[in-house]
Design a protein around this motif. Structure first.
Motif, PDB file in Angstrom:
ATOM      1  N   GLN A   8      39.088 -20.449 -28.187  1.00  0.00           N
ATOM      2  CA  GLN A   8      39.514 -20.355 -26.795  1.00  0.00           C
ATOM      3  C   GLN A   8      39.750 -21.732 -26.186  1.00  0.00           C
ATOM      4  O   GLN A   8      40.473 -21.858 -25.191  1.00  0.00           O
ATOM      5  N   ASN A  22      33.573 -19.850 -28.899  1.00  0.00           N
ATOM      6  CA  ASN A  22      34.283 -18.786 -28.185  1.00  0.00           C
ATOM      7  C   ASN A  22      35.660 -18.614 -28.808  1.00  0.00           C
ATOM      8  O   ASN A  22      36.401 -19.597 -28.959  1.00  0.00           O
ATOM      9  N   THR A  46      39.392 -16.061 -29.546  1.00  0.00           N
ATOM     10  CA  THR A  46      40.321 -14.983 -29.219  1.00  0.00           C
ATOM     11  C   THR A  46      40.750 -14.333 -30.526  1.00  0.00           C
ATOM     12  O   THR A  46      41.313 -15.000 -31.399  1.00  0.00           O
ATOM     13  N   LEU A  49      38.659 -11.121 -26.534  1.00  0.00           N
ATOM     14  CA  LEU A  49      37.788 -12.287 -26.389  1.00  0.00           C
ATOM     15  C   LEU A  49      36.389 -11.961 -26.896  1.00  0.00           C
ATOM     16  O   LEU A  49      35.851 -10.884 -26.616  1.00  0.00           O
TER      17      LEU A  49
END
Length: 354
Positions: free
Chosen positions: A109, A136, A138, A152
Motif C-alpha cells: 500500500q 499493509n 492491496t 486491503l
C-alpha cells in the motif's frame, strides 16, 4: 567340706585366656568386615569412558557435554516472526464467463510494484503467497473484460495467516444521465438496474448507483441479457422504466432520464450530551428520509457526517418523516415539508441512553 586355706588369693588361668580370645575376635571383625571378600578389587574407583580398555562405554550424553540444537522461538523471549501467509481463491457468480487469463497480485500500500503474482483459472482458482514480509498490502485481481478488484489487508504478528476470497466482476455496464424538467443535472439521486429473468417467479436484487455532480451514473458488473433501468429506490421509481440489453458484442449501453425538479434538505443532529458524545458517536448514526402522504413513495438513508449534518440533494417534493438512529441512541423522528424551490432544514435532538 573343710575349708582349704591353700586356695586363698589365687585366680584361675582360664578366665584371662577367654578374655584375650574375645578381644582378638572383635579386632579381626572390625578390621576386615566385608572387605575380606575375595571378589572385591583394591584398585581405586575411576570413571568409565570409551578409552578405558576392556570396559563397555556408557552413553556419551552421560559422559560428555552435547550441544543440542535450540529453537529461538522457544528460548528467546524477544523473538518475533517477520513473515506470514496470504492465500485464498477467486470466486464468481454462476453466470460469469471466466476470462482466459486471471492474475492475482500483492502490492504494498505504500507504493511500488507487486512483490508477488499468481495466475488463477476456473480449473484452479486458488492462490498462495508464503513468507510474505509483514506490511499493509492491496490484493488485486486483474483480468480481460473485467473490472479490477482490490482488497486491503494487513499482515502482522497478530494477523499472520490470511485467507481471502476475491470476486470476478465483468466490465459490462450501463451508463447514463439524469436531468430535471429544466435540463439541470440531478445530483446524488439513486438509479437502479434489475435483470429481467426468464425464470418464473424469480426475483432479482437491483444493482444501484448514484449520480455524480454532473448528473451522470455508471452501473457495472452486468451479465448478458436485458435490464429494467429506472431512477429512484427499489419499489419507489421516480421515472419511467427503460429496457436495455447487454451482450458480449455490446457490453456497454447508454440511457438518459428526465425527472421532476427535486428538493433539498439538510438534517442536523443536536447531541445533547455535549461535543464529546458527538465526536465519539457520529460515525455510528444514519438519517433516513421517507416521503409520506399522497404521491409516489420514496425513501433514502445516508450516513451522518462528521460535522453532524446530512445533505439530501434530490428529494421529490412532499411531506417527509426524517429519523435519526444508530449507536447508543433511540430513534427520534421529526416531520418537515420539502419544496422544489427552497431548501429545507431540520434539527433532530439526540440524547444517549447509556
Amino acid at each position: 567340706m573343710p575349708f582349704r586355706s591353700t586356695n586363698l588369693g589365687r585366680t584361675s588361668l582360664w578366665v584371662p585366656g577367654l578374655l584375650l580370645m574375645l578381644a582378638v575376635a572383635v579386632f579381626w571383625v572390625l578390621n576386615t568386615g566385608t572387605g575380606s571378600n575375595s571378589d572385591q578389587s583394591d584398585e581405586p574407583l575411576t570413571p568409565v569412558s570409551a578409552d578405558t580398555p576392556n570396559r563397555e562405554p556408557l552413553e556419551s550424553a552421560v559422559l560428555e557435554k552435547v550441544d543440542l540444537p535450540t529453537d529461538p522461538k522457544r528460548n528467546d523471549l524477544s523473538y518475533q516472526p517477520k513473515f506470514g501467509i496470504i492465500r485464498g481463491r477467486v470466486v464468481a457468480a454462476n453466470w460469469v464467463i471466466w476470462p482466459q487469463a486471471i492474475t492475482v497480485s500483492l502490492i504494498p500500500q505504500s507504493g511500488g510494484p507487486a512483490i508477488r503474482t499468481a495466475p488463477a483459472s476456473e480449473e484452479d482458482p486458488t492462490f498462495n503467497f508464503e513468507r510474505v514480509p509483514f506490511d499493509n498490502y492491496t490484493l488485486q485481481l486483474t483480468a480481460a473484460e473485467c473490472l479490477d478488484q482490490n482488497l486491503l489487508l494487513t499482515l502482522s504478528a497478530e494477523q499472520n495467516n490470511h485467507f481471502a476470497s476475491i470476486g470476478i466482476v465483468p466490465a459490462a455496464s450501463v451508463i447514463g444521465l439524469v436531468v430535471d424538467e429544466q435540463g439541470l443535472p440531478v445530483v446524488k439521486i439513486p438509479v437502479a438496474a434489475v435483470f429481467r429473468s426468464d425464470l418464473l417467479g424469480a426475483s432479482q436484487v437491483p444493482l444501484m448507483a448514484s449520480t455524480d455532480e454532473n448528473g451522470q451514473f455508471r452501473i457495472s458488473g452486468l451479465r448478458h441479457g436485458e435490464y429494467n433501468i429506472y431512477v429512484g429506490s427499489f419499489r419507489n421509481p421516480l421515472s419511467e422504466l427503460k429496457v436495455i440489453g447487454i451482450s458480449r458484442e455490446a457490453p456497454e449501453a447508454y440511457v438518459s432520464f428526465t425527472v421532476m425538479k427535486m428538493g433539498r434538505a439538510t438534517v442536523s443532529v443536536d447531541f445533547l450530551d455535549g461535543p464529546e458524545a458527538a465526536a465519539e458517536d457520529w460515525s455510528a448514526m444514519r438519517i433516513k428520509a421517507t416521503r409520506v402522504g399522497e404521491g409516489l413513495g420514496f425513501s433514502e438513508s445516508l450516513a451522518l457526517g462528521k460535522d453532524g449534518d446530512v445533505h439530501f440533494t434530490a428529494l421529490p417534493p412532499g411531506n417527509y418523516s426524517f429519523s435519526a438512529y444508530g449507536g447508543p441512541y433511540r430513534k427520534v423522528i421529526r416531520q418537515a415539508s420539502v419544496s422544489a424551490d427552497l431548501p429545507t432544514a431540520v434539527t433532530i435532538p439526540m440524547r444517549s441512553f447509556r
